[in-house]
Design a protein around this motif. Structure first.
Motif, PDB file in Angstrom:
ATOM      1  N   ARG A   1      89.335 116.878  65.073  1.00  0.00           N
ATOM      2  CA  ARG A   1      90.147 116.499  66.219  1.00  0.00           C
ATOM      3  C   ARG A   1      91.022 117.664  66.673  1.00  0.00           C
ATOM      4  O   ARG A   1      91.113 117.966  67.854  1.00  0.00           O
ATOM      5  CB  ARG A   1      91.014 115.322  65.813  1.00  0.00           C
TER       6      ARG A   1
ATOM      7  N   LEU B   1      90.992 120.022  70.161  1.00  0.00           N
ATOM      8  CA  LEU B   1      92.182 120.178  71.008  1.00  0.00           C
ATOM      9  C   LEU B   1      92.233 121.542  71.681  1.00  0.00           C
ATOM     10  O   LEU B   1      92.838 121.710  72.734  1.00  0.00           O
ATOM     11  CB  LEU B   1      93.447 119.969  70.171  1.00  0.00           C
TER      12      LEU B   1
ATOM     13  N   TRP C   1      95.422 114.878  73.865  1.00  0.00           N
ATOM     14  CA  TRP C   1      94.197 114.245  73.372  1.00  0.00           C
ATOM     15  C   TRP C   1      93.828 113.034  74.216  1.00  0.00           C
ATOM     16  O   TRP C   1      92.705 112.873  74.670  1.00  0.00           O
ATOM     17  CB  TRP C   1      94.406 113.853  71.903  1.00  0.00           C
TER      18      TRP C   1
END
Lengths: 531, 581
Positions: free
Chosen positions: B427, B431, B559
């Motif tokens: 994750r 980004l 996000w």
């Protein structure tokens, strides 16, 4: 040469703003100012001037800043001209003008809008229906009971009841509207005494005499005691209780064929619901839970304390200063009263906090516990805020000592004043002698002497024969304010006492002086505020 | 213009209007935060409010002897709950206050349910925002934007979520009403979101013209609406002033700090409250830098030592902690200071453990200067260091990716690999692309990094910075917001980039300014505004945002805003650089 300030001509140079003397340099002016003009009146003039200069200065600075669109940056402006305005504000030091957000001027209460009018309009339209309905039923109930007392005959009673509210015709209602069962011989029709509607026996409700009495009582504004009296079995002739009992007996007689399951006035379920609500309303109005009673007492005590506190503090301060304007005994009384209040607040607070915790009553809900603890905490905070700031009182001995001390102080001061006056007189006399011996002394001396004599004339008339041994010119300038005069006088005493080597007296006098100064500035500040 | 005071006055008025007697304050989730930010519980207790209840909580006991003050947001849900409450009232009398404009039909529903006539007051009190500091407000909205693809719209774009837009508009108009300001509106032209919000606010103002009818000042107030996407750099930096640092490293939520993860924490300090309204030490130290706070605490302790004639040394922060534990009297005397010793102690532990000084220096360099080879070297060096935390590495890579987005030889791919080697989660790696989509050069309306030498302003700015040198390498960064406001105050903000909504424009320099940043503000910016307020005569600035960000919450925002977009740096191995937008 000395020029008088009212001569009107313009003078330049390092002038003293008070006596207009020309000092050659800044340094000298400063020294002169410190030496010659350190009295309050002078300081005030000085501060006034300073404020004036400060304002002018900031104005000039701002003007400069506006002109070239650049911040006045004390550190760097000199070496680098920040014509670009991109320099971070952070790096430029704090300068006059900006305000910390917490110090922004007091602001108005924010905008608000009330919907109460439209809310009321809508609510009233709906509520009216209920209120009218309820009042109608209550009036009928009252009449029913009133009739009972005057006429116990069941037949007439029925006639009256039908007359009060038209009963629904039997053949119009073949089924019980509440339970839906068909009426027949064993399921007979019954009428609601309040609205005239029909229902079967099983669906009937009965207003018990107690209940009726309570409802009607409130409506007729009779004292609540009658209900309680009736409950205890006391029967007073003509009381609401008796009336209710009679109505009950007549009702029993009226019901034929079926055993009444309950005593009282027969009603349908709808009317019963309306009456039930009425009863709850009355209940809420008349009964107070224990916590409310305790809390009201608590509030009362707190208000009392808040009213008494300032008065007591004034008394205590005065007594502790050795003044005689208040009576010690009285103050002690007030104090013990206050203390009793605090104790009471504390006990009530504790009582509320522990209410229901130990008793056999039903379990308290968490909300109730939080409520009680909240009240307790409030009590604690209240006591903390108030008691610890409470000054103590002197004992009788201490008070006597304090008063004695004060008396001595005053006497001493008087004595000093007297002595100082004598000394001054002496000095003046010797000076006069000197003057006489040197008659070519300048006119200034003469002028001073005239002021002196006027002073003497005025003070001598008091009979004590003293003149203030202070610089006559400064007295003359500050004559307007008695406080300033007093300060000047004390100041001269201090000098004299110091010269005489009486250190303890110097100390005492200086303390007096300080007090006076503080008071003087306080007054001035207040004046400034008011302006 | 004091946003804290405005809410305080509202709450005080509510309590005052209900008269004497025991009271309960009935609130919803949002208003609970709003009230708790400005009043301490003990303070409210002394106004006879003993119970605080949530409207939606079940099983509240019937307590007819209490007066009930309701402070609620005018949502459909709340109206529904309140109708139920009025139908079967649990308390004696009700005073109802809505935090925003309520519709006539909702008032009607409530009135019809008040069969027992328990309601004494129905009013609108516009305290519909979280007041953080006198000059700072927030709506606690995280993730205010998302990818929206409209039919027949040429490409996907990031835009408002409908709730966030509605809430921001309500909050802003409430703020204007609470401060009694009817402003002119300017917005950031490069942002579609800013424009929409500006238009919505204006719509409300014209719809409720009766409410906004204030006495007109000489210079009308100004509302400036900005977009976080113009400056994605500021929320990525480590901070060194107290409030900002606490938020960055520990997190502040409605003035509360969760310390439960601190090693060896005592039970009563697991959650502490830092409120400038009730904590003098915090109020006077929140804007100071880390070193100054340490010495301020030390001073306080030495004072105490003099009083108790203790000889214990307090040189380091560890000493301080030991000292506080050894002297319970000190804790009592200065209860709040003991709390700050714990907080500062934990901050200093984190600074040491994760080498934040080294990290911060490189961050600041990346944010302020352009020097590719040196920067690459510094970042690579930090990658070697085991002590540097994952989050810090990620933020370095993000800053690098933003700064050298157009640099032909940028080594973002190498860094993605390196992040992978450090075991950083997928994750976080994604980004890197997400932030370029969110706030890359194509999205920005201003020259954030000052790379454009043809722009005279940014050029001179750079030049000046070079001449002046830096006083403190850790705080050399100044936010874009500060520059924008600087220009605004001087009347030099370009109408093209920040146009007025409507035809009228401000001729004089602005005096009362309300700045709102969509996508959140930071405490660094709050400090800058605080200083501008203190140093600029005649100007008052209030800053607000959808939320107050630290790096973590900002990354979450990015996000959420970019979910559904295809990314440039999808995989470390993928060599062809495609862009799909």
């Amino acid at each position: 040469m000395m020029a008088t300030s009212d001569s009107g001509d313009i003078r330049e140079g390092f002038l003293c703003p008070i006596c207009m003397k020309d000092l050659q340099t800044v340094q000298q002016l400063q020294n002169h100012f410190e030496e010659a003009h350190n009295t309050e009146a002078d300081k005030q003039v000085f501060q006034h001037l300073k404020g004036l200069f400060g304002r002018a200065k900031s104005k000039l600075l701002r003007h400069g800043r506006d002109q070239d669109g650049v911040r006045v940056d004390r550190g760097m402006a000199a070496s680098r001209s920040d014509s670009s305005n991109q320099v971070a504000v952070l790096s430029t030091a704090y300068y006059v003008g900006g305000v910390d957000p917490t110090m922004w001027e007091p602001q108005d209460f924010g905008t608000s809008r009330s919907h109460m009018d439209s809310f009321k309009k809508i609510r009233d339209a709906r509520i009216d229906f209920y209120v009218i309905e309820m009042n109608k039923l209550l009036i009928r109930l009252e009449k029913l009971i009133a009739f009972d007392r005057t006429n116990p005959d069941p037949v007439k009673k029925k006639e009256f009841e039908i007359g009060l509210v038209p009963w629904a015709p039997d053949d119009a209602v073949p089924y019980c509207p509440t339970c839906g069962e068909k009426f027949n011989l064993s399921r007979r029709r019954h009428h609601c005494r309040l609205c005239g509607g029909i229902m079967c026996n099983r669906c009937s409700q009965f207003l018990t005499p107690d209940f009726t009495a309570k409802l009607v009582n409130k409506a007729g504004n009779l004292p609540v005691q009658t209900i309680r009296g009736e409950e205890k079995g006391h029967r007073r002739q003509g009381s609401a209780g008796t009336r209710a009992m009679e109505s009950l007996r007549s009702l029993v007689g009226e019901v034929v064929g079926e055993e009444p399951r309950e005593d009282g006035t027969r009603t349908c379920q709808d009317c019963m619901a309306v009456m039930g609500r009425r009863e709850r309303q009355i209940q809420e109005k008349t009964t107070k839970p224990i916590i409310v009673q305790l809390y009201e007492k608590l509030r009362m005590l707190m208000d009392k304390v808040e009213a008494m506190c300032p008065e007591y503090i004034k008394m205590a301060e005065s007594l502790n200063a050795g003044e005689t304007s208040y009576n010690l005994e009285h103050a002690n009384n007030v104090r013990s009263q206050l203390m009793r209040c605090y104790e009471a607040i504390d006990t009530i607070g504790k009582k509320i906090a522990t209410m229901g915790a130990s008793g056999a009553e039903q379990q308290l809900s968490p909300q109730a516990i939080r409520l009680q603890q909240g009240i307790r905490k409030h009590c604690t905070l209240f006591i903390q805020d108030n008691v610890f700031g409470l000054p103590s009182l002197p004992s009788e001995d201490q008070l006597r000592k304090l008063q004695e001390q004060r008396r001595l102080e005053i006497e001493q001061r008087l004595a000093l004043e007297r002595q100082a006056a004598l000394e001054a007189e002496e000095r003046r006399r010797s000076e006069e002698q000197r003057k006489r011996s040197s008659p070519e002394k300048d006119r200034k001396g003469a002028a001073a002497a005239t002021v002196d004599t006027t002073n003497r004339d005025r003070t001598e008339s008091i009979g004590k024969g003293w003149t203030p041994a202070v610089d006559s010119s400064s007295v003359a300038t500050t004559e307007t304010d008695p406080m300033l005069q007093q300060m000047d006088i004390i100041r001269s005493f201090v000098d004299q006492a110091r010269a005489a080597g009486r250190l303890d007296e110097v100390e005492m006098l200086e303390a007096n002086l300080r007090e006076l100064q503080q008071e003087y500035w306080r007054q001035h500040r207040r004046q400034a505020y008011q302006e | 213009m004091n946003v804290v005071l405005a809410v305080k006055q509202y709450v005080a008025k509510m309590i005052e209007d209900s008269g004497p007697g025991m009271k309960v304050l009935l609130m919803d989730k949002d208003t609970t935060s709003i009230v708790s930010m400005v009043y301490a519980q003990s303070e409210i207790l002394q106004k006879e409010v003993y119970l605080f209840e949530r409207l939606d909580s079940q099983g509240r006991e019937i307590m007819k002897h209490l007066k009930c003050i309701c402070f609620l947001r005018p949502t459909k849900e709340n109206v529904e709950f309140l109708s139920q409450e009025l139908k079967n009232p649990r308390y004696g009398i009700y005073y109802i206050y809505f935090s925003n404009v309520i519709s006539k039909s909702d008032v009607k529903i409530l009135a019809e349910n008040d069969e027992q006539e328990v309601v004494r007051e129905v009013q609108e009190f516009y305290g519909d925002y979280i007041a953080v500091n006198p000059h700072l407000f927030s709506f606690n909205l995280s993730g205010c934007s998302q990818v929206t693809s409209l039919p027949f719209y040429p490409h996907q774009g990031i835009n408002w979520t409908s709730q966030a837009l509605a809430r921001s508009c309500q909050g802003l108009t409430a703020l204007l009403l609470a401060l009694k300001k009817c402003p002119m509106i300017r917005f950031q032209n490069s942002s579609e979101m800013a424009k929409r919000l500006a238009e919505n606010v204006r719509q409300v103002i014209s719809k409720e013209a009766g409410l906004f009818d204030f006495r007109k000042p000489d210079v009308p107030p100004l509302l400036l609406i900005l977009d976080r996407r113009d400056d994605p750099v500021t929320p990525l930096l480590n901070q060194w002033t107290y409030q900002a640092m606490v938020h960055e490293l520990l997190g502040i939520h409605n003035n509360r700090i969760d310390l439960s993860s601190v090693p060896g924490i005592s039970r009563d300090l697991r959650e502490v409250v830092l409120s400038a309204e009730h904590d003098e030490f915090y109020a006077s130290n929140m804007f100071l830098n880390f070193g100054e706070i340490g010495s301020n605490i030390k001073e306080l302790m030495e004072d105490f030592q003099k009083k108790t004639k203790s000889q214990q040394k307090v040189e380091s922060i560890a000493d301080m902690k030991a000292f506080v534990e050894n002297y319970p009297q000190f804790k009592k005397m200065s209860g709040t200071v003991a709390k700050h010793v714990t907080v500062v102690g934990e901050l200093s532990r984190l600074v040491g453990a994760h080498k934040l000084l080294e990290v911060s220096e490189v961050e600041q360099e990346l944010a302020c200067k352009s020097d590719h080879s040196n920067h690459l070297q510094s970042v690579k060096k930090l990658f070697q260091d085991e002590q540097v935390s994952e989050l810090d590495l990620v933020r370095l890579v993000l800053l690098y990716a933003l700064r050298y987005e157009r640099h032909p030889n940028n080594e973002v791919h190498w860094m993605m690999d390196a992040l992978g080697r450090r075991g950083v989660s997928d994750r976080y790696k994604k980004l890197v692309s997400a932030i370029v989509e969110y706030g890359g050069s194509k999205r920005r309306g201003t020259d954030l990094f000052g790379t454009d030498n043809t722009n005279p302003i940014s050029f001179t700015k750079k030049l000046l910075k070079g001449l002046k040198g830096v006083e403190n390498v850790y705080t050399q960064h100044t936010s874009l917001l500060q520059d924008v406001l600087d220009q605004l105050i001087k009347g030099k903000l370009k109408d093209g980039s920040y146009p007025y909504l409507g035809t009228s424009t401000l001729r004089d320099r602005p005096q009362d300014i309300i700045v709102f940043t969509i996508g959140g503000v930071t405490y660094e910016e709050s400090l800058a505004i605080h200083n501008m307020n203190r140093t600029t005569p005649g100007v008052r600035i209030v800053l607000g945002g959808t939320t107050v960000h630290n790096t973590k919450s900002f990354l979450e925002e990015v996000w959420q805003a970019t979910q559904g977009l295809r990314f440039q740096y999808t995989n470390a191995q993928a060599s062809p650089q495609h862009r799909w937008t």
